[in-house]
Structures are given as structure tokens and as C-alpha cells.
Design a protein around this motif. Structure first.
Motif, mmCIF file in Angstrom:
data_model
loop_
_atom_site.group_PDB
_atom_site.id
_atom_site.type_symbol
_atom_site.label_atom_id
_atom_site.label_comp_id
_atom_site.label_asym_id
_atom_site.label_seq_id
_atom_site.Cartn_x
_atom_site.Cartn_y
_atom_site.Cartn_z
ATOM 1 N N ASP A 46 0.816 -1.220 0.000
ATOM 2 C CA ASP A 46 0.000 0.000 0.000
ATOM 3 C C ASP A 46 0.846 1.265 0.000
ATOM 4 N N PHE A 47 0.145 2.391 0.045
ATOM 5 C CA PHE A 47 0.803 3.702 0.041
ATOM 6 C C PHE A 47 1.770 3.842 1.218
ATOM 7 N N ALA A 48 1.311 3.430 2.405
ATOM 8 C CA ALA A 48 2.147 3.547 3.599
ATOM 9 C C ALA A 48 3.450 2.755 3.451
ATOM 10 N N GLY A 49 3.388 1.614 2.757
ATOM 11 C CA GLY A 49 4.588 0.814 2.547
ATOM 12 C C GLY A 49 5.645 1.545 1.749
ATOM 13 N N PHE A 50 5.219 2.247 0.706
ATOM 14 C CA PHE A 50 6.162 3.044 -0.086
ATOM 15 C C PHE A 50 6.763 4.162 0.769
ATOM 16 N N ILE A 51 5.903 4.874 1.503
ATOM 17 C CA ILE A 51 6.374 5.995 2.316
ATOM 18 C C ILE A 51 7.328 5.519 3.413
ATOM 19 N N LYS A 52 6.983 4.404 4.076
ATOM 20 C CA LYS A 52 7.855 3.868 5.127
ATOM 21 C C LYS A 52 9.224 3.492 4.577
ATOM 22 N N THR A 53 9.243 2.946 3.369
ATOM 23 C CA THR A 53 10.525 2.574 2.753
ATOM 24 C C THR A 53 11.380 3.815 2.532
ATOM 25 N N GLY A 54 10.773 4.872 2.006
ATOM 26 C CA GLY A 54 11.506 6.130 1.805
ATOM 27 C C GLY A 54 12.026 6.688 3.116
ATOM 28 N N ILE A 55 11.187 6.683 4.137
ATOM 29 C CA ILE A 55 11.565 7.215 5.451
ATOM 30 C C ILE A 55 12.724 6.411 6.055
ATOM 31 N N THR A 56 12.662 5.091 5.917
ATOM 32 C CA THR A 56 13.671 4.218 6.516
ATOM 33 C C THR A 56 15.065 4.475 5.954
ATOM 34 N N TYR A 57 15.166 4.747 4.666
ATOM 35 C CA TYR A 57 16.479 4.807 4.023
ATOM 36 C C TYR A 57 16.980 6.210 3.705
ATOM 37 N N ALA A 58 16.125 7.199 3.685
ATOM 38 C CA ALA A 58 16.570 8.566 3.374
ATOM 39 C C ALA A 58 17.397 9.126 4.526
ATOM 40 N N ASP A 59 18.356 9.973 4.200
ATOM 41 C CA ASP A 59 19.168 10.605 5.236
ATOM 42 C C ASP A 59 18.382 11.696 5.960
ATOM 43 N N VAL A 60 17.494 12.365 5.233
ATOM 44 C CA VAL A 60 16.617 13.368 5.833
ATOM 45 C C VAL A 60 15.229 13.223 5.227
ATOM 46 N N VAL A 61 14.199 13.311 6.062
ATOM 47 C CA VAL A 61 12.814 13.224 5.599
ATOM 48 C C VAL A 61 12.111 14.537 5.925
ATOM 49 N N ILE A 62 11.364 15.057 4.941
ATOM 50 C CA ILE A 62 10.738 16.381 5.062
ATOM 51 C C ILE A 62 9.226 16.286 4.869
ATOM 52 N N LYS A 63 8.499 16.990 5.723
ATOM 53 C CA LYS A 63 7.065 17.203 5.507
ATOM 54 C C LYS A 63 6.917 18.514 4.731
ATOM 55 N N ALA A 64 6.330 18.432 3.536
ATOM 56 C CA ALA A 64 6.235 19.608 2.663
ATOM 57 C C ALA A 64 4.934 20.375 2.851
ATOM 58 N N GLU A 65 3.987 19.791 3.587
ATOM 59 C CA GLU A 65 2.685 20.435 3.757
ATOM 60 C C GLU A 65 2.321 20.505 5.238
ATOM 61 N N GLU A 66 1.335 21.300 5.540
ATOM 62 C CA GLU A 66 0.898 21.435 6.935
ATOM 63 C C GLU A 66 -0.158 20.402 7.297
ATOM 64 N N ASN A 67 -0.958 19.998 6.331
ATOM 65 C CA ASN A 67 -2.057 19.061 6.596
ATOM 66 C C ASN A 67 -1.852 17.745 5.858
ATOM 67 N N TYR A 68 -2.022 16.642 6.580
ATOM 68 C CA TYR A 68 -1.895 15.313 6.001
ATOM 69 C C TYR A 68 -3.080 14.447 6.436
ATOM 70 N N ASN A 69 -3.335 13.375 5.669
ATOM 71 C CA ASN A 69 -4.406 12.459 6.052
ATOM 72 C C ASN A 69 -4.016 11.712 7.322
ATOM 73 N N GLU A 70 -5.000 11.073 7.952
ATOM 74 C CA GLU A 70 -4.792 10.446 9.257
ATOM 75 C C GLU A 70 -3.734 9.347 9.220
ATOM 76 N N GLU A 71 -3.700 8.593 8.115
ATOM 77 C CA GLU A 71 -2.720 7.502 7.993
ATOM 78 C C GLU A 71 -1.295 8.044 8.081
ATOM 79 N N LEU A 72 -1.033 9.138 7.355
ATOM 80 C CA LEU A 72 0.303 9.722 7.379
ATOM 81 C C LEU A 72 0.612 10.361 8.732
#
Length: 266
Positions: free
Chosen positions: A209-235
């Protein structure tokens, strides 16, 4: 200090395509960094909604011709390039007839999510890294934007970690509120696999699912950025347990990223 080299990877960029905030962000930030003396490359998919004639895209034959593996299949990679009007920036487009010639981005005319969007994302991520290798251009920072780029930080820390083009690169993963509800099949893990990647490294993708892709990016990136102020509940839930920076103030955006890049490159 020599010029910092920043590779921007994204789902879209103005003026070629805009479906979300990503397109404006990736149009604005690279130009600002170039004006501050950094060396820039930009890679995006060549979705079928992009008019090649109008935007003057042309194939870069010396970069094309690589085959990208998706599971047991191999697909030919075609690279196209175009210039952004009124800016000294070129954009490289990752193309493949099977994946990117349909006249829509991620959904069909009935708004149904394409079943092969996982393959399209994998092809794009692998294609980006192979294209940069062929360019012979070693980036200091690889800035990945949106879920479609989320596998690149993993590939950089595994398959490409000893490649001289990427051995010194740091990755930034910027997350947008562009989620989807579709679940991909169990074969997603095998499609995404490359050399030096075992099941443990692919564990987040097993959810399909979507969360799986995002978790993979978060796990391996050196820095993770939130680009928006509002996100859905899952995120929002996902962010609670992660070390994520917020850079979403338009007034300080350029300075914040400029400082971040210089800190990472030390």
C-alpha cells in the motif's frame, strides 16, 4: 568548496505537468539553488499527458537503450530532454512505451488507479539511477519528491552504495499529501528487488500500500521532510514515530533547503 550537485527526482514539474503541489515545488526550488551556485539535474516521468511537440521534447540517444528489470521482465528505457522556458534548466524525462504512453497519470478515465502503478514507480526509480550513471554525473544530494520516488533512498543504500557515481550521495525524501488507497499484489517485493536487497530491506513493501512506499523512503533517506501542513490520518500516525523535519513555510523555503543541503554535504 566546489559547487554542490543536486539531483531532483519527482513525479511532475511545471510547465510540463501539474496535478499537485509537487510540480510547483520542483519548478521553484531547483532554479533557486542554481541561482545560488549549485549544479542541478532534474528527472521526472514522461507521462502521456505531456505533449512532446508543444514542449519540444527530444530523445537523448546516448542515454537511451538500457533495459530495466521489473521482476522477471526487462523493459527498454528511453530518455528525453526539454528545456524550461525562460530558465537555464533542462529536464530529463524517463520514458517507456508500456508504462508512460497512456493519456493519463495514475488513474484511467473512470478514476481507477492503474494496477501497474507499482511497476511504473519501480521502473522510474531504477531508470533514474541508471540514467545518472550514464550521464557520469555524481550528485552530492539526491532529493526525492513524492511516493513514486520513495525506493531511490533504499537503492542508494544497497545496490548502488559502492558505485563511484553515488558513493558520496546523501538522500532527501520530501513527503506530500498525495496518498492512494489501492493495494498492490504480493509480487511487489520481487519486482522491486535488486542486487544486495534481501527480504528484510523490503519488509515495508509487503503491505502493498501507500504507507509501505512511504515507510521505505523514510527508513532509508538521510533526511525526511514534511512539505505540507495538513496530512491524512494515515500519514499523521506514521509521522508520530519518525524523525521528520518540517519545511513548508513559503517565505523561508529556499533558505531552509539551502542550509539543509550544505549541512548534508559536509
Amino acid at each position: 568548496m566546489s559547487k554542490l550537485r543536486i539531483l531532483y527526482v519527482a513525479s511532475e514539474i511545471n510547465p510540463f505537468l501539474q496535478t499537485s503541489k509537487v510540480a510547483d515545488f520542483v519548478r521553484k526550488l531547483p532554479q533557486a539553488m542554481q541561482e545560488r551556485g549549485m549544479e542541478i539535474r532534474i528527472l521526472v516521468p514522461r507521462f502521456g499527458t505531456i505533449n512532446e511537440r508543444k514542449n519540444r521534447l527530444h530523445e537523448v540517444v546516448r542515454l537511451s537503450g538500457i533495459n530495466i528489470s521489473i521482476g522477471d521482465e526487462e523493459k527498454p528505457l528511453v530518455i528525453k530532454v526539454a528545456s524550461i522556458p525562460n530558465a537555464k534548466l533542462q529536464v530529463y524525462f524517463i520514458d517507456n512505451e508500456d508504462y508512460f504512453h497512456r493519456k493519463s497519470v495514475f488513474h484511467d478515465k473512470q478514476e481507477k488507479f492503474f494496477e501497474d502503478n507499482d511497476e511504473r514507480a519501480i521502473f522510474f526509480c531504477k531508470g533514474v539511477l541508471e540514467t545518472v550513471k550514464k550521464l557520469g554525473w555524481a550528485p552530492d544530494i539526491v532529493h526525492c519528491n513524492d511516493w513514486i520516488t520513495s525506493l531511490i533512498p533504499m537503492y542508494l543504500k544497497t545496490t548502488y552504495k559502492n558505485d563511484p557515481i553515488f558513493s558520496g550521495a546523501k538522500s532527501v525524501f520530501t513527503i506530500y499529501n498525495n496518498n492512494f488507497t489501492h493495494k498492490f499484489g504480493e509480487d511487489l517485493v520481487e519486482k522491486a528487488r535488486m542486487i544486495d536487497i534481501d527480504d528484510e530491506k523490503l519488509k515495508h513493501l509487503k503491505t502493498g500500500d501507500f504507507a509501505g512506499f512511504i515507510k521505505t523512503g523514510i527508513t532509508y533517506a538521510d533526511v525526511v521532510i514534511k512539505a505540507e501542513e495538513n496530512y491524512n490520518e494515515e500519514l499523521k500516525k506514521l509521522f508520530e514515530s519518525e524523525n521528520i523535519k518540517e519545511i513548508n513555510n513559503e517565505e523561508t523555503l529556499i533558505d531552509s533547503y539551502y542550509d539543509l543541503y550544505n549541512e548534508l554535504a559536509v
